[in-house]
Motif scaffolding. Structure first.
Motif, PDB file in Angstrom:
ATOM      1  N   LEU A 167      -6.594   2.316  -2.959  1.00  0.00           N
ATOM      2  CA  LEU A 167      -6.640   0.857  -2.936  1.00  0.00           C
ATOM      3  C   LEU A 167      -7.814   0.343  -3.756  1.00  0.00           C
ATOM      4  CD1 LEU A 167      -5.062  -1.490  -1.848  1.00  0.00           C
ATOM      5  CD2 LEU A 167      -6.405  -1.406   0.255  1.00  0.00           C
ATOM      6  N   ASP A 168      -8.955   0.982  -3.614  1.00  0.00           N
ATOM      7  CA  ASP A 168     -10.134   0.602  -4.396  1.00  0.00           C
ATOM      8  C   ASP A 168      -9.846   0.782  -5.886  1.00  0.00           C
ATOM      9  OD1 ASP A 168     -13.161  -0.045  -4.278  1.00  0.00           O
ATOM     10  OD2 ASP A 168     -13.046   1.707  -5.591  1.00  0.00           O
ATOM     11  N   ASP A 169      -9.155   1.852  -6.236  1.00  0.00           N
ATOM     12  CA  ASP A 169      -8.891   2.157  -7.642  1.00  0.00           C
ATOM     13  C   ASP A 169      -7.925   1.154  -8.258  1.00  0.00           C
ATOM     14  OD1 ASP A 169      -8.958   3.934 -10.036  1.00  0.00           O
ATOM     15  OD2 ASP A 169      -6.853   4.236  -9.504  1.00  0.00           O
ATOM     16  N   VAL A 170      -6.843   0.801  -7.552  1.00  0.00           N
ATOM     17  CA  VAL A 170      -5.864  -0.105  -8.146  1.00  0.00           C
ATOM     18  C   VAL A 170      -6.419  -1.524  -8.278  1.00  0.00           C
ATOM     19  CG1 VAL A 170      -3.866   1.262  -7.432  1.00  0.00           C
ATOM     20  CG2 VAL A 170      -4.713  -0.540  -5.927  1.00  0.00           C
ATOM     21  N   ILE A 225       0.839  -1.202   0.000  1.00  0.00           N
ATOM     22  CA  ILE A 225       0.000   0.000   0.000  1.00  0.00           C
ATOM     23  C   ILE A 225       0.872   1.249   0.000  1.00  0.00           C
ATOM     24  CG2 ILE A 225      -1.739   1.325   1.282  1.00  0.00           C
ATOM     25  CD1 ILE A 225      -2.837  -1.318   2.331  1.00  0.00           C
ATOM     26  N   LEU A 226       1.896   1.278   0.838  1.00  0.00           N
ATOM     27  CA  LEU A 226       2.787   2.436   0.909  1.00  0.00           C
ATOM     28  C   LEU A 226       3.579   2.608  -0.381  1.00  0.00           C
ATOM     29  CD1 LEU A 226       4.116   2.011   4.565  1.00  0.00           C
ATOM     30  CD2 LEU A 226       2.285   3.503   3.756  1.00  0.00           C
ATOM     31  N   ASP A 227       4.039   1.495  -0.969  1.00  0.00           N
ATOM     32  CA  ASP A 227       4.768   1.589  -2.237  1.00  0.00           C
ATOM     33  C   ASP A 227       3.859   2.112  -3.349  1.00  0.00           C
ATOM     34  OD1 ASP A 227       7.131   0.712  -1.153  1.00  0.00           O
ATOM     35  OD2 ASP A 227       6.843  -1.379  -1.713  1.00  0.00           O
ATOM     36  N   THR A 228       2.592   1.694  -3.323  1.00  0.00           N
ATOM     37  CA  THR A 228       1.644   2.169  -4.335  1.00  0.00           C
ATOM     38  C   THR A 228       1.361   3.656  -4.157  1.00  0.00           C
ATOM     39  OG1 THR A 228       0.631  -0.038  -4.393  1.00  0.00           O
ATOM     40  CG2 THR A 228      -0.624   1.772  -5.369  1.00  0.00           C
ATOM     41  N   GLU A 229       1.278   4.114  -2.917  1.00  0.00           N
ATOM     42  CA  GLU A 229       1.101   5.551  -2.660  1.00  0.00           C
ATOM     43  C   GLU A 229       2.269   6.352  -3.237  1.00  0.00           C
ATOM     44  OE1 GLU A 229      -1.277   6.677   1.251  1.00  0.00           O
ATOM     45  OE2 GLU A 229       0.385   5.337   1.711  1.00  0.00           O
ATOM     46  N   GLU A 230       3.484   5.855  -3.051  1.00  0.00           N
ATOM     47  CA  GLU A 230       4.652   6.557  -3.582  1.00  0.00           C
ATOM     48  C   GLU A 230       4.604   6.588  -5.112  1.00  0.00           C
ATOM     49  OE1 GLU A 230       9.439   6.637  -2.805  1.00  0.00           O
ATOM     50  OE2 GLU A 230       8.481   4.669  -2.961  1.00  0.00           O
ATOM     51  N   GLU A 231       4.227   5.468  -5.722  1.00  0.00           N
ATOM     52  CA  GLU A 231       4.129   5.428  -7.182  1.00  0.00           C
ATOM     53  C   GLU A 231       3.051   6.386  -7.690  1.00  0.00           C
ATOM     54  OE1 GLU A 231       5.557   0.754  -7.730  1.00  0.00           O
ATOM     55  OE2 GLU A 231       3.443   1.288  -7.865  1.00  0.00           O
ATOM     56  N   GLN A 232       1.940   6.459  -6.974  1.00  0.00           N
ATOM     57  CA  GLN A 232       0.881   7.386  -7.368  1.00  0.00           C
ATOM     58  C   GLN A 232       1.367   8.831  -7.289  1.00  0.00           C
ATOM     59  OE1 GLN A 232      -2.059   6.893  -8.650  1.00  0.00           O
ATOM     60  NE2 GLN A 232      -2.713   9.021  -8.617  1.00  0.00           N
ATOM     61  N   SER A 233       2.140   9.155  -6.256  1.00  0.00           N
ATOM     62  CA  SER A 233       2.690  10.501  -6.122  1.00  0.00           C
ATOM     63  C   SER A 233       3.643  10.817  -7.273  1.00  0.00           C
ATOM     64  CB  SER A 233       3.421  10.631  -4.779  1.00  0.00           C
ATOM     65  OG  SER A 233       4.085  11.861  -4.667  1.00  0.00           O
ATOM     66  N   HIS A 234       4.522   9.864  -7.616  1.00  0.00           N
ATOM     67  CA  HIS A 234       5.449  10.065  -8.726  1.00  0.00           C
ATOM     68  C   HIS A 234       4.696  10.203 -10.043  1.00  0.00           C
ATOM     69  CE1 HIS A 234       9.072   8.074  -6.477  1.00  0.00           C
ATOM     70  NE2 HIS A 234       8.719   9.240  -5.970  1.00  0.00           N
ATOM     71  N   LEU A 235       3.645   9.411 -10.206  1.00  0.00           N
ATOM     72  CA  LEU A 235       2.869   9.470 -11.440  1.00  0.00           C
ATOM     73  C   LEU A 235       2.190  10.832 -11.589  1.00  0.00           C
ATOM     74  CD1 LEU A 235       2.017   7.777 -13.888  1.00  0.00           C
ATOM     75  CD2 LEU A 235       0.032   7.008 -12.555  1.00  0.00           C
ATOM     76  N   GLN A 236       1.693  11.371 -10.479  1.00  0.00           N
ATOM     77  CA  GLN A 236       1.056  12.679 -10.520  1.00  0.00           C
ATOM     78  C   GLN A 236       2.070  13.760 -10.849  1.00  0.00           C
ATOM     79  OE1 GLN A 236      -2.377  13.068 -10.200  1.00  0.00           O
ATOM     80  NE2 GLN A 236      -1.837  15.066 -11.051  1.00  0.00           N
ATOM     81  N   ALA A 291       9.128  -1.229  11.232  1.00  0.00           N
ATOM     82  CA  ALA A 291       8.436  -0.239  10.400  1.00  0.00           C
ATOM     83  C   ALA A 291       8.882  -0.358   8.943  1.00  0.00           C
ATOM     84  CB  ALA A 291       8.714   1.161  10.931  1.00  0.00           C
ATOM     85  N   PRO A 292       7.956  -0.141   7.990  1.00  0.00           N
ATOM     86  CA  PRO A 292       6.542   0.173   8.234  1.00  0.00           C
ATOM     87  C   PRO A 292       5.749  -1.071   8.599  1.00  0.00           C
ATOM     88  CG  PRO A 292       6.955   0.052   5.882  1.00  0.00           C
ATOM     89  CD  PRO A 292       8.284  -0.111   6.549  1.00  0.00           C
ATOM     90  N   MET A 293       4.855  -0.925   9.568  1.00  0.00           N
ATOM     91  CA  MET A 293       4.040  -2.035  10.021  1.00  0.00           C
ATOM     92  C   MET A 293       2.851  -2.229   9.083  1.00  0.00           C
ATOM     93  SD  MET A 293       5.710  -2.716  12.821  1.00  0.00           S
ATOM     94  CE  MET A 293       4.652  -3.653  13.913  1.00  0.00           C
ATOM     95  N   PRO A 294       2.308  -3.458   8.987  1.00  0.00           N
ATOM     96  CA  PRO A 294       1.100  -3.665   8.174  1.00  0.00           C
ATOM     97  C   PRO A 294      -0.036  -2.754   8.637  1.00  0.00           C
ATOM     98  CG  PRO A 294       2.073  -5.768   8.804  1.00  0.00           C
ATOM     99  CD  PRO A 294       2.815  -4.712   9.564  1.00  0.00           C
ATOM    100  N   LEU A 295      -0.725  -2.154   7.690  1.00  0.00           N
ATOM    101  CA  LEU A 295      -1.765  -1.172   8.000  1.00  0.00           C
ATOM    102  C   LEU A 295      -3.086  -1.844   8.336  1.00  0.00           C
ATOM    103  CD1 LEU A 295      -1.032   1.438   5.174  1.00  0.00           C
ATOM    104  CD2 LEU A 295      -0.261   1.474   7.551  1.00  0.00           C
ATOM    105  N   ASP A 296      -3.905  -1.119   9.077  1.00  0.00           N
ATOM    106  CA  ASP A 296      -5.234  -1.580   9.462  1.00  0.00           C
ATOM    107  C   ASP A 296      -6.263  -0.705   8.754  1.00  0.00           C
ATOM    108  OD1 ASP A 296      -7.592  -2.376  10.644  1.00  0.00           O
ATOM    109  OD2 ASP A 296      -6.900  -2.116  12.704  1.00  0.00           O
ATOM    110  N   PRO A 297      -7.228  -1.288   8.043  1.00  0.00           N
ATOM    111  CA  PRO A 297      -8.238  -0.468   7.365  1.00  0.00           C
ATOM    112  C   PRO A 297      -8.960   0.510   8.280  1.00  0.00           C
ATOM    113  CG  PRO A 297      -8.381  -2.752   6.649  1.00  0.00           C
ATOM    114  CD  PRO A 297      -7.409  -2.722   7.780  1.00  0.00           C
TER     115      PRO A 297
END
Length: 476
Positions: free
Chosen positions: A354-357, A268-279, A337-343
Motif C-alpha cells: 500500500l505504501d509503495d502504490v 487493496i485485495l485487487d492490488t495484491e492480486e495484480e502484484q502477484s500476477h505482475l511478479q 466478504a471481502p470486508m473492508p480491511l483494518d490497518p
C-alpha cells in the motif's frame, strides 16, 4: 482287420466344471478389480490435485472412492448366484460404455466441436450480465485489461443483475432503462472527448455502470466545477491497473490534475492480486488470459443439459438488514466478504504494498506534470454502521464487523507523499443518518444516484477551491 490310429495331438476338452470356474472368476474378479481401481484412481487424483471441498472435482473423487469400494465389496462378499452374475455383467458393460465415451470425448475435443452452440450456452459465463459487471478482457500492458471499445449496452442493469442471480427482493421495479456508452478505449466518456483538465481513475465505483452518464460522480463534479473530467473507471481493477490507465490514457493537452478514486471495499485485495500476477509475469513471462474458451467436452455438455432438466436454482432473498434511520425502515443488503480491511490487522506485505502504490501514484503524477489527489470512497459497511438492524439470518461476520482506521491510515500516507486527500465518508454518513439511501438497495452495493451526487458535489467543491487558490484549507 482294423488298425487303431492314435492322433499326434488332441486338444483337451473343457468340461462343464472348468467352464463354470472361468465364469465364476469373471463374475467376481472383474468387478472386484474394477472397484478397487476406481477407488484408487479417485483417491490418487484427490491427493495430486487437492481440489476445494466446494468443487465438482472434489465430489466426483469422493463418489469414485466410495462407489469403487462398495462395488469391490459386493464382488467380494456376494455368494455365487444370479446377483453376482448381474454385477459381473453390469461391470463389463460399464467398462465398454466408458471406453466408448472416452473415445467420443477425445474425438469431439480433437474436432473442436463447440457444444455451447448446440446447448444454447455461452463461451463467456458472464455474457448475459450487464456490461458494467463483466470482467474487462482486452489485454493491456504486462498483466492488465480494459474493455474493448467502443461499446454500448441498453437495459436495466440492477434488475437484470438481480434476476440473473434469482433474487426475490422487490427493489428495482421502477428502474428506468438507459443506454451506457463506452469510448474507443473502453471507458465511459464521450467519443469526441479530446481534452480534459482533470482525470479520475478507479474501479467499478468510478465506472458507475448502473447509472446513466449524467449521474456519474465525475459528470456531476465536472458540471458543478466547470472542470472538464475524463473518467478512467473499470470494474475488477486495483491500484496498479489504475496507474497503468493514468500513464496510457490520463494525460491530455490541458490536464493538470489526477484523482485516484480509492474504494476501501476491495482495492487493496485487487492490488495484491495484480502484484502477484505482475511478479509471475516478470519471473516466467506468464500473462493472465480472459479470452472465452469454447466448450468442447461431451461429458460437460451432457452434465449441463441434465442439470438444466432436473434441477432448479432456488430463489434467494438478498436482504440482510434494514436501514433504521428511514421511516419506514428500508430493506437493504450490507456488503459481505471481502470486508473492508483494518490497518491493525495488516500484514507487513500489505503495508509495504500500500505504501509503495501510493508512492507510485505520487511519482507517476509528478512525471506527467499532474497534481496528485486521492478520493477515499467508503463501503456501505462503514457508512451504514450502527444505523442498521440485521435480519435474523445475517452472517455473524456482518454483525461483528467494526470500522477500522483505514481512512486515517490512507490520509497519513497521502500527507507523506503530498497528495491531496478527499474523504467521502462524512457526506455519505450525514445523508444516511438523515434517512437517505446512498448505495443501491439490494445485492449490488455500489453508489446509487444520491450517493454519486453527493460525491460529485464534494469533488466539485475541491476542484473549485483549487481554481480559486483556497485548496490549502481542505488539505489534511
Amino acid at each position: 482287420m482294423t488298425i487303431p490310429v492314435t492322433p499326434i495331438y488332441s486338444a483337451p476338452r473343457m468340461d462343464q466344471t472348468g467352464s463354470d470356474k472361468i465364469a465364476k472368476h469373471y463374475q467376481r474378479g472383474l468387478p472386484l478389480i474394477t472397484g478397487l481401481a476406481l477407488a484408487a484412481m479417485g483417491g490418487g487424483l484427490g491427493l495430486i490435485l487437492q481440489p476445494s471441498s466446494q468443487s465438482l472435482l472434489f465430489w466426483l473423487g469422493v463418489i469414485a472412492v466410495l462407489g469403487g469400494l462398495i462395488w469391490a465389496s459386493l464382488a467380494a462378499w456376494l455368494p455365487q448366484g444370479p446377483v453376482l452374475r448381474f454385477v459381473g455383467w453390469l461391470t463389463g458393460n460399464l467398462i465398454v460404455f466408458t471406453l466408448m465415451l472416452g473415445l467420443a470425448e477425445g474425438g469431439f475435443r480433437l474436432a473442436g466441436v463447440n457444444f455451447n452452440n448446440l446447448t444454447g450456452q455461452t463461451d463467456d459465463p458472464r455474457a448475459h450480465y450487464p456490461l458494467c459487471l463483466r470482467m474487462p478482457d482486452r489485454p493491456l500492458g504486462e498483466i492488465y485489461f480494459t474493455r474493448a471499445g467502443p461499446l454500448t449496452w441498453t437495459g436495466r442493469p440492477l434488475s437484470t443483475f438481480l434476476k440473473i442471480n434469482h433474487g426475490t427482493d422487490s427493489a428495482y421495479e421502477d428502474e428506468a432503462e438507459f443506454t451506457a456508452h463506452y469510448d474507443a478505449n473502453g471507458f465511459r466518456n464521450p467519443n469526441d472527448q479530446t481534452d480534459w483538465q482533470a482525470v479520475v481513475v478507479g474501479d467499478s465505483f468510478t465506472e458507475s455502470g448502473a447509472l446513466p452518464y449524467e449521474q456519474i460522480f465525475t459528470t456531476v463534479a465536472a458540471q458543478g466545477s466547470g472542470t472538464s473530467i475524463r473518467n478512467l473507471g473499470v470494474c475488477n481493477t486495483g491500484t496498479l491497473a489504475h496507474l497503468e490507465y493514468l500513464r496510457r490514457f490520463g494525460k491530455g493537452p490541458s490536464t493538470h490534475r489526477a484523482i485516484l478514486a480509492f474504494y476501501e471495499g476491495n482495492d487493496i485485495l485487487d492490488t495484491e492480486e495484480e502484484q502477484s500476477h505482475l511478479q509471475q509475469y516478470r519471473d516466467s513471462g506468464w500473462r493472465p488470459d480472459r479470452t472465452p474458451r469454447p466448450q468442447t467436452s461431451l461429458i460437460k455438455a451432457s452434465y449441463q443439459v441434465a442439470k438444466h432438466l432436473i434441477s432448479r436454482t432456488p430463489a434467494i432473498r438478498y436482504q440482510n438488514a434494514w436501514l433504521t434511520t428511514a421511516t419506514p425502515e428500508i430493506p437493504i443488503t450490507i456488503r459481505g466478504a471481502p470486508m473492508p480491511l483494518d490497518p491493525e490487522s495488516f500484514s507487513s506485505a500489505q503495508k509495504a504494498l500500500l505504501d509503495d502504490v501510493i508512492h507510485q501514484w505520487a511519482q507517476t503524477c509528478t512525471r506527467l506534470e499532474l497534481e496528485p489527489w486521492l478520493l477515499y470512497i467508503p463501503a456501505n459497511n462503514r457508512t451504514y454502521h450502527g444505523l442498521v438492524r440485521f435480519t435474523p439470518d445475517a452472517e455473524a461476520t456482518l454483525r461483528e464487523w467494526q470500522p477500522g482506521t483505514l481512512p486515517t491510515y490512507m490520509q497519513e500516507l497521502c500527507t507523506r507523499q503530498n497528495i491531496h486527500f478527499i474523504n467521502a465518508y462524512p457526506v455519505l454518513r450525514n445523508s444516511a443518518e438523515s434517512g437517505s439511501l446512498v448505495y443501491n438497495r439490494i445485492l449490488d452495493t455500489h453508489l446509487n444516484q444520491e450517493g454519486s451526487r453527493l460525491i460529485g458535489e464534494l469533488l466539485a467543491k475541491h476542484l473549485s477551491d483549487a481554481k480559486t487558490g483556497s485548496l490549502e484549507k481542505t488539505r489534511p
